[in-house]
Design a protein around this motif. Structure first.
Motif, PDB file in Angstrom:
ATOM      1  N   PHE A   1       0.734  -1.223   0.101  1.00 16.85           N
ATOM      2  CA  PHE A   1      -0.263   0.032  -0.133  1.00 16.85           C
ATOM      3  C   PHE A   1       0.719   1.232  -0.100  1.00 16.85           C
ATOM      4  O   PHE A   1       1.972   1.199   0.119  1.00 16.85           O
TER       5      PHE A   1
ATOM      6  N   GLU B   1      -4.633   0.771  -0.446  1.00 15.54           N
ATOM      7  CA  GLU B   1      -3.938  -0.625  -0.864  1.00 15.54           C
ATOM      8  C   GLU B   1      -3.888  -1.003  -2.140  1.00 15.54           C
ATOM      9  O   GLU B   1      -4.566  -0.197  -3.236  1.00 15.54           O
TER      10      GLU B   1
ATOM     11  N   ILE C   1      -4.253  -3.882  -4.702  1.00 12.49           N
ATOM     12  CA  ILE C   1      -4.419  -5.376  -4.923  1.00 12.49           C
ATOM     13  C   ILE C   1      -4.508  -5.384  -6.369  1.00 12.49           C
ATOM     14  O   ILE C   1      -5.459  -4.687  -7.088  1.00 12.49           O
TER      15      ILE C   1
ATOM     16  N   PRO D   1      -4.504 -11.017   0.984  1.00 11.34           N
ATOM     17  CA  PRO D   1      -5.460 -10.789  -0.005  1.00 11.34           C
ATOM     18  C   PRO D   1      -4.738 -10.390  -1.338  1.00 11.34           C
ATOM     19  O   PRO D   1      -5.145 -10.550  -2.468  1.00 11.34           O
ATOM     20  N   TYR D   2      -3.052 -10.103  -1.288  1.00 12.82           N
ATOM     21  CA  TYR D   2      -2.704  -9.802  -2.474  1.00 12.82           C
ATOM     22  C   TYR D   2      -2.311 -11.323  -3.247  1.00 12.82           C
ATOM     23  O   TYR D   2      -2.869 -11.185  -4.432  1.00 12.82           O
TER      24      TYR D   2
ATOM     25  N   LEU E   1      -3.998 -14.020  -2.688  1.00 13.47           N
ATOM     26  CA  LEU E   1      -5.195 -14.924  -2.870  1.00 13.47           C
ATOM     27  C   LEU E   1      -6.137 -14.228  -4.009  1.00 13.47           C
ATOM     28  O   LEU E   1      -6.779 -14.908  -4.596  1.00 13.47           O
ATOM     29  N   THR E   2      -6.061 -13.069  -4.068  1.00 13.22           N
ATOM     30  CA  THR E   2      -6.859 -12.170  -5.294  1.00 13.22           C
ATOM     31  C   THR E   2      -6.139 -12.457  -6.495  1.00 13.22           C
ATOM     32  O   THR E   2      -6.825 -12.983  -7.719  1.00 13.22           O
TER      33      THR E   2
END
Lengths: 339, 279
Positions: free
Chosen positions: A65, A78, A80, A113-114, A116-117
């Motif tokens: 971020f 952030e 992503i 989240p980085y 897994l997205t």
């Protein structure tokens, strides 16, 4: 289904309309996975990439971020990456490594989240290995040159064309961009024959290894086995299952970003405390941790060996430390405690 | 998906020089909204990543108790880049806090038990959180006798002096303070923690010992506790290892297959006896 090799560049070009497409390319005499600008950049005659394609999901360096702090407080943004991606030509071992990394970035308590997205938005199109390399040992670690674990499509090279195995809906969707025809009986037989004739010569014996590692932490074997290692971390950077990282700020005053970078358990600074105390002070402890992590700790936590037998650590080690020999030495060692 | 890497901006309301050598400061941070505070529900024994924007972040045990509403406290030694930047920060500045992280002291299991809290030097931070939590009127009746044995090299290095003085005057806590060597103006107890624990000799019956301190203190206090009858499962410790992510992914704080950040930092001695000595 069948897709001809001649049609691959067109297939990749049409995928580029909806996806960021990664494929093996030649650069500086190395094979590596890169985002391609043209379907014809992809090479099809390669053994495997020098560095694993894990970096597409878990980049070597990545901004988490950005921030700016002023009188009103801190403003965070952030970053992503949710772009749709295809990794074309990933080898079964590397696809399997991603299944292992899934355990790391989605553990019993936290989700990253980085990773897994990206993971959710990435389609894995594998090409099986007709000619495994001399350093490959995937069949010893529950894999194989045509293993389908984690793949959405598997392509089997039968000469001038590929027989395509559709493994998931994600794969099926990707395939709509390809000029495919149905596979004939002869094609299917050719694919079966290809799979049969691909042999992985090199083996490691994992039978009883975990039990051995459960009790040999303080054994003498670790003193001798690690002597050759110079702690350069080539093994960890080229390993498709290694996931250690560092987090640092890159900023001018209070305007900057937080970044994560690949790190390595082979470096002394990795574990050193602020006090100067280091729980893994020498190469012996660091080397032991690396072996234990792959062949014991990861099994304890995730019930899977954290090695896919790609052989990159063997190819890239500057002092010819060979994990196959290391494991054989451990297997053959007597339990002699040094504590 | 919740992003565990994003810090919560908080206001530094107090930067207090805690020890005579000025190496430890206690930082009091204020939540900027009730929502923020709700998102940070914690239990004594947990830690958080404290960040100075522009410098980085580092993990510290939470020294405040959840019973102290609206704020968080951290006592930080000046050691590296982040802690030095923190020490130099002016009150009113914005810092980031990421957490709460890790497990905690097993507060539910401790209910109904007598507690012996043993701390040495600067490792008293989460023990302050624990003691303050137990001493709160809402919680005090849930626990049995509370004995706190706390030592430092000299009187100037004891943390939280005002609170220690207040605890001395209370009847629902047995506070035993000690320093390593005689010092001018100190008329209290003198002696190393292991010897003092042996003197105080708390009963092990229906009791749990919670011990945090430098490795050498732990090493010599363990045999004393054993002699007093404390079994490994009755002895609780909190580990520190170098950390970055705090969520069990970056790979550096593991002791065997356990990550200190995610599976700890609080372990019973019986759990630690099963693990290699890499801490």
């Amino acid at each position: 289904m069948i897709i001809t090799k001649q049609d691959i560049p067109n297939f990749l070009d049409s995928l580029k309309n909806n996806y960021q497409v990664f494929a093996p390319v030649k650069q500086d005499n190395y094979t590596m996975f890169k985002a391609i600008t043209s379907g014809s950049d992809a090479i099809l005659d390669y053994s495997n990439s020098k560095i694993p394609p894990k970096g597409i999901l878990f980049p070597q360096t990545e901004e988490l971020f950005s921030y700016k702090v002023d009188k009103q407080g801190a403003h965070l943004e952030e970053k992503i990456d949710s772009e749709q991606k295809v990794i074309f030509g990933i080898r079964p071992c590397d696809a399997k490594s991603i299944a292992l990394l899934d355990n790391v970035f989605n553990n019993d308590k936290y989700e990253d989240p980085y990773y897994l997205t990206r993971r959710e938005n990435t389609v894995l199109v594998g090409i099986g290995c007709n000619q495994p390399q001399s350093t490959c040992f995937c069949t010893s670690v529950e894999g194989g040159p045509f293993d389908t674990t984690n793949l959405d499509l598997l392509l089997v090279d039968i000469g001038d064309k590929y027989v395509v195995e559709v493994l998931t809906d994600k794969g099926k969707k990707v395939l709509t961009s390809a000029a495919c025809s149905d596979a004939s009986e002869a094609d299917k037989q050719a694919a079966a024959k290809t799979k049969e004739s691909a042999t992985v010569v090199s083996k490691v014996n994992l039978d009883g290894l975990k039990q051995k590692l459960d009790s040999n932490f303080y054994d003498e074997i670790w003193d001798s086995i690690s002597e050759k290692c110079i702690g350069c971390a080539a093994c960890t950077y080229s390993c498709p299952t290694c996931h250690c990282f560092d987090i640092v700020d890159e900023a001018k005053d209070c305007d900057g970003c937080r970044v994560r970078n690949w790190d390595s358990c082979m470096f002394p600074e990795f574990t050193i405390h602020g006090s100067g105390h280091n729980p893994r002070p020498s190469g012996k402890e660091r080397f032991r941790n690396r072996v234990m992590h792959k062949f014991k700790y990861f099994i304890d936590v995730n019930n899977a060996t954290a090695c896919v037998g790609c052989g990159r650590c063997i190819q890239n080690c500057p002092v010819n430390l060979d994990i196959r020999e290391v494991l054989a030495d451990i297997q053959g060692s007597e339990a002699r405690s040094v504590s | 998906m919740n992003n565990p890497y994003l810090p919560l901006p908080m206001k530094l309301v107090k930067n207090f020089t805690e020890t005579e050598d000025k190496l430890i400061h206690t930082f009091t941070l204020e939540f900027q909204s009730e929502e923020d505070e709700k998102s940070f529900a914690y239990t004594p024994g947990q830690f958080a990543e404290l960040c100075v924007f522009g410098k980085g972040e580092a993990p510290f045990g939470i020294a405040s108790s959840p019973t102290e509403k609206g704020q968080l406290k951290f006592s930080v030694a000046k050691v590296g880049v982040v802690s030095t930047a923190l020490h130099l920060m002016e009150e009113g500045a914005t810092v980031g806090v990421r957490g709460p992280l890790g497990n905690s002291f097993p507060m539910e299991d401790l209910k109904g038990k007598n507690l012996v809290v043993i701390g040495g030097g600067f490792a008293f931070t989460t023990l302050r959180a624990l003691s303050t939590y137990i001493l709160h009127p809402d919680n005090r009746a849930d626990f049995g006798d509370l004995t706190v044995i706390y030592g430092a090299r000299n009187p100037g290095l004891l943390l939280y002096k005002e609170e220690l003085a207040e605890w001395e005057g209370r009847s629902d806590i047995n506070l035993v303070q000690t320093i390593d060597r005689p010092a001018d103006g100190w008329d209290g107890r003198v002696g190393f923690i292991p010897a003092v624990v042996e003197e105080v000799a708390p009963s092990a019956e229906n009791t749990v010992a919670i011990i945090c301190g430098p490795p050498v203190m732990i090493k010599f206090t363990m045999p004393v506790l054993e002699k007093l009858g404390f079994k490994p499962e009755q002895t609780i410790m909190s580990l520190e290892n170098r950390m970055k992510c705090g969520i069990g992914m970056c790979g550096r704080c593991n002791v065997g297959s356990q990550y200190v950040c995610k599976d700890g930092p609080v372990f019973t001695r019986s759990q630690l006896l099963e693990l290699p000595n890499e801490y």
